[in-house]
Design an enzyme around this catalytic site. Structure first.
Site, PDB file in Angstrom:
ATOM      1  CG  ASP A 192      -1.993   0.805   1.215  1.00  0.00           C
ATOM      2  OD1 ASP A 192      -2.324   1.523   0.189  1.00  0.00           O
ATOM      3  OD2 ASP A 192      -2.848   1.053   2.242  1.00  0.00           O
ATOM      4  CD  GLU A 247      -0.382   5.372  -4.117  1.00  0.00           C
ATOM      5  OE1 GLU A 247      -1.208   4.492  -3.912  1.00  0.00           O
ATOM      6  OE2 GLU A 247       0.236   5.790  -3.009  1.00  0.00           O
ATOM      7  CG  ASP A 292      -7.755   4.715   0.507  1.00  0.00           C
ATOM      8  OD1 ASP A 292      -7.739   3.502   0.596  1.00  0.00           O
ATOM      9  OD2 ASP A 292      -6.791   5.485   0.953  1.00  0.00           O
TER      10      ASP A 292
END
Length: 809
Positions: A409, A412, A484
């Site tokens: 997670d 990015e 999300d």
């Protein structure tokens, strides 16, 4: 340079001949190439061809452009509007430093933007370019913002937006009734894509009719990237299936996931402690709801130090995993790319001393803020760092057993307080490359290293499972989700075009958080989301730390029963899902498909993105409206027959159906001409499911025929690849005879699977007996049930009452 990549793809590469500094070329994504030959040459152009000569490339000198032809038809023109752009590296341009809010971006290599335009002739529908919370068909950007490809941590992202989200796949797919083409722009820097549709029309009405000029239908696409080289591949199809194969040949085929990962996953930020995990696990058994994996978010760690466990909350992680493994279930833990700055933590010191962190523009270790506070970020672009990180799963990860898997997670990468909450573009990676050059690759490389770590842990024998939030082209070798989202009906609706866009772009193992990550869903929304999620490849319930608990049994008996039913139906359908993933693994064809993939000539399907095909056999139309009492379902194919999988009612294709629904209704239809395998009975997890007998549903088409496949292997190892330990059966029905035969000569897999029952939909007349022939034997079977539907056709279900007649496949 112009070169073919395999048989149906053209690669156009443009770089500076003598650059001020070498430009970044994306490595590790393209997987391999034949040679071009000159077909003819004039003073203005040269025409090139390859292989069989079916495709050609005509390169024109002035004005410079490339025409890609299939036969005599120009399919794509590169630089049709003369927008080819290659920004020279000029330190006098005043663009070496830019300011964004309080951030200063120093362009150490100068401005290096690139761009190009392509015209797609005859096309008015284009798709792809994930990830965006938008419709399946890309919108015309003439009057608005372009589509942005720049991986960012966007909490509760805006809907119907062209801004970038967690991942980027620079693949655009165009479709028309007689052709499908793709444009793959291999660039990992910030990229913008403009789309402009031009309808087929005549020039100005005041023009005398004899002088009117017809403007042909086309779509113009303009790509603009911050840096790198122009590396553009044209995939020529001509049909959707061939295009998916061409793209898989370029960037890799979908990995064959372990069977457990196609089951249901239960996740929350966070389950409190070991007792909480055991209680949730027991709750699924107590309420007879199957599941395979329970997940732990960041709170399970010791102070947000990944690869560790909180000693008070999770004192015995091995014991917890063994408890789950006794029930054939798995545990997934999170591992983010940031490493807590802690000189007393050996993992931090090892990474620091090994040179494994990203540097800032001054050559010091870059520090940013994330969940642990001050953090450093691993430089996964370095092969040495990836190898080191992979070894952590073997030597450092505490409390690891073979039933522990991983979730990447915040990759990015997410940097709290950074520019757009990510890493500055002038941070420096392996090889001296600035972060701007490879930003969209960061999560891809962490994902790759994690996968290699789990494979290494098993000595190369076991298939890994790793979920990643960030991705790039080639991430189909792994698995992703849509990030999300929010517990509202609008986010439920948008999840369908989002996963379809991912599927079109090769990311087949994808899904959305069931129930919405943020906020608390009302019971009706939760049920509808479970129904929709059960019909997507990756099926996980997840919720944020501030939300109320939402295990399936916490909303009353009616909701529990509805959720139990859809999860059980998902498990029954897993033999079909697993077969579809084998197909994706070998052909590139995604399990989830927009209607136009299966019905490429029906223009009415080209904009449909609230329903879809699961493989070639099932059509799904999840209910996404609150209080719905009916839904509208498009049943494509004027010559098709569709069967409601619940009622077995028959419907003609080429029509729009209004279907009454209740809270329990999940509209799914089986296509005439298909065969769908299912598991019978109930199981608590996929390992138990493998022991159940199978049923086969044969849906006859108008000619009385049907065909389908069933793929089987051990469900967890690489033996299917290394020792050809698999079984691929093909079922075909014609003239009243259903045949089961081996569909692969190289597969050899011993299994105890049996076909317990066969249901045939659309039988024209009632048979009195059914005869089964197996290896010279002849068995008579009882006709168990014949049901007449509204079309007066017959639906036949038969079983042999004698256990010895349940024949192995």
């Amino acid at each position: 340079s112009v070169a073919p990549c395999r048989s149906g793809t053209v690669r156009i590469l443009i770089d500076e001949l003598q650059p001020f500094k070498a430009r970044y070329r994306v490595p590790d994504v393209i997987t391999g190439e034949p040679q071009l030959r000159v077909e003819r040459q004039t003073k203005d152009s040269v025409t090139l061809t390859w292989s069989s000569g079916r495709h050609r490339v005509c390169v024109w000198h002035l004005p410079f452009r490339l025409e890609i032809l299939s036969g005599d038809e120009v399919v794509v023109t590169f630089n049709s509007k003369g927008k080819l752009w290659f920004e020279p590296q000029d330190d006098d341009a005043g663009l070496w430093k830019e300011t964004f809010q309080q951030f200063v971006d120093i362009k150490a290599n100068g401005p290096t933007s690139i761009g190009a335009d392509l015209r797609l002739h005859g096309f008015s529908h284009v798709y792809g370019l994930p990830e965006h919370a938008d419709s399946l068909q890309l919108r015309d950007t003439s009057e608005g913002a372009p589509y942005r490809l720049y991986n960012l941590d966007v909490f509760a992202y805006a809907l119907y937006s062209r801004l970038g989200l967690y991942g980027s796949v620079p693949l655009l797919v165009a479709h028309k009734p007689d052709r499908t083409v793709g444009v793959f722009w291999l660039n990992a820097s910030e990229t913008f894509v403009n789309v402009h549709y031009t309808p087929s029309l005549y020039t100005a009405d005041q023009t005398p009719p004899v002088k009117r000029r017809r403007v042909q239908l086309h779509t113009d696409v303009h790509w603009l990237s911050e840096s790198g080289v122009i590396d553009c591949m044209i995939l020529l199809g001509p049909d959707p299936q061939q295009l998916f194969t061409q793209y898989a040949q370029l960037t890799g085929y979908q990995a064959l996931p372990p069977l457990f990962s196609l089951g249901y996953h239960q996740c929350r930020w966070n389950y409190n402690d070991e007792a909480d995990v055991r209680a949730v696990d027991a709750g699924f058994d107590r309420h007879n709801i199957p599941y395979d994996v329970i997940w732990l978010d960041i709170e399970h760690t010791d102070g947000k130090r990944y690869f560790t466990w909180d000693p008070a909350l999770f004192p015995d992680p091995v014991g917890l995993q063994r408890h789950l493994e006794q029930k054939k279930r798995k545990l997934v833990v999170i591992s983010d790319p940031h490493i807590k700055v802690d000189p007393d933590w050996s993992l931090y010191c090892e990474a620091r001393d090994g040179g494994h962190f990203v540097k800032d523009r001054d050559g010091q270790i870059y520090q940013g803020s994330c969940w642990p506070g001050e953090s450093c970020y691993l430089d996964y672009s370095s092969p040495a760092t990836r190898a080191w990180y992979s070894s952590v799963y073997l030597f450092v990860l505490q409390g690891s057993t073979p039933s522990l898997f991983v979730w990447n997670d915040m990759n990015e990468p997410s940097v709290f307080g950074g520019p757009e909450q990510t890493m500055p573009k002038d941070a420096v990676h392996y090889g001296g490359w600035e972060h701007r050059e490879l930003h969209n690759l960061y999560g891809f490389y962490q994902h790759m290293a994690t996968v290699e770590g789990l494979i290494t842990r098993s000595g190369g024998s076991e298939r890994p499972f790793v979920l990643s939030r960030s991705f790039f082209a080639g991430s189909q070798r792994f698995a992703v989700w849509t990030g999300d989202n929010v517990a509202t009906w609008e986010y439920l609706k948008i999840s369908i075009p989002m996963v379809l866009s991912l599927s079109v772009a090769g990311i087949a193992f994808c899904g959305a958080d069931v129930g919405g990550f943020v906020q608390d869903p009302e019971p009706e929304l939760l049920v509808r989301w479970y129904q929709a999620g059960s019909l997507q490849p990756f099926f996980r319930g997840h919720s944020a730390i501030e939300t109320k608990r939402r295990e399936p049994w916490l909303f009353g008996d009616e909701v529990t029963a509805a959720i139990r039913a859809v999860i059980q139906q998902r498990y029954c359908l897993l033999p079909y899902w697993y077969t579809l993933f084998h197909q994706a693994h070998t052909s590139g064809l995604p399990p989830l498909r927009p209607l136009w993939v299966e019905f490429p000539r029906e223009q009415s399907t080209f904009t449909v993105d609230n329903q879809y095909m699961i493989g070639g056999a099932l059509l799904a139309c999840p209910v996404t409206e609150p209080g719905a009492q009916e839904v509208t379902v498009v049943l494509p194919g004027t010559s098709e027959i569709w069967y409601d999988v619940h009622s077995a009612e028959t419907y003609k294709g080429g029509k729009t159906l209004t279907l009454p629904v209740t809270l329990d209704t999940v509209p799914v239809f089986q296509r005439g001409g298909s065969v769908v395998p299912r598991a019978t009975g109930s199981a608590s997890c996929t390992a138990e499911l493998q022991q159940l007998p199978l049923s086969i549903t044969v849906a006859l088409n108008s000619d009385g025929g049907a065909a389908g496949e069933l793929y089987l292997d051990d469900g967890h190892s690489f033996s299917y690849r290394d020792r050809k330990a698999f079984c691929l059966r093909r079922f075909s029905m014609l003239s009243g005879r259903l045949l089961s035969r081996n569909a692969s000569e190289e597969g050899d897999f011993e299994c105890d699977g049996v076909i317990q029952s066969v249901t045939i939909l659309g039988v024209k007349s009632k048979p009195s007996t059914v005869t089964v022939r197996v290896s010279g034997e002849e068995l008579s079977m009882y006709v168990r049930h014949v049901r007449t539907d509204i079309q007066k056709d017959k639906n036949l279900s038969c079983t042999n009452p004698h256990s010895q007649a349940q024949q192995p496949m």
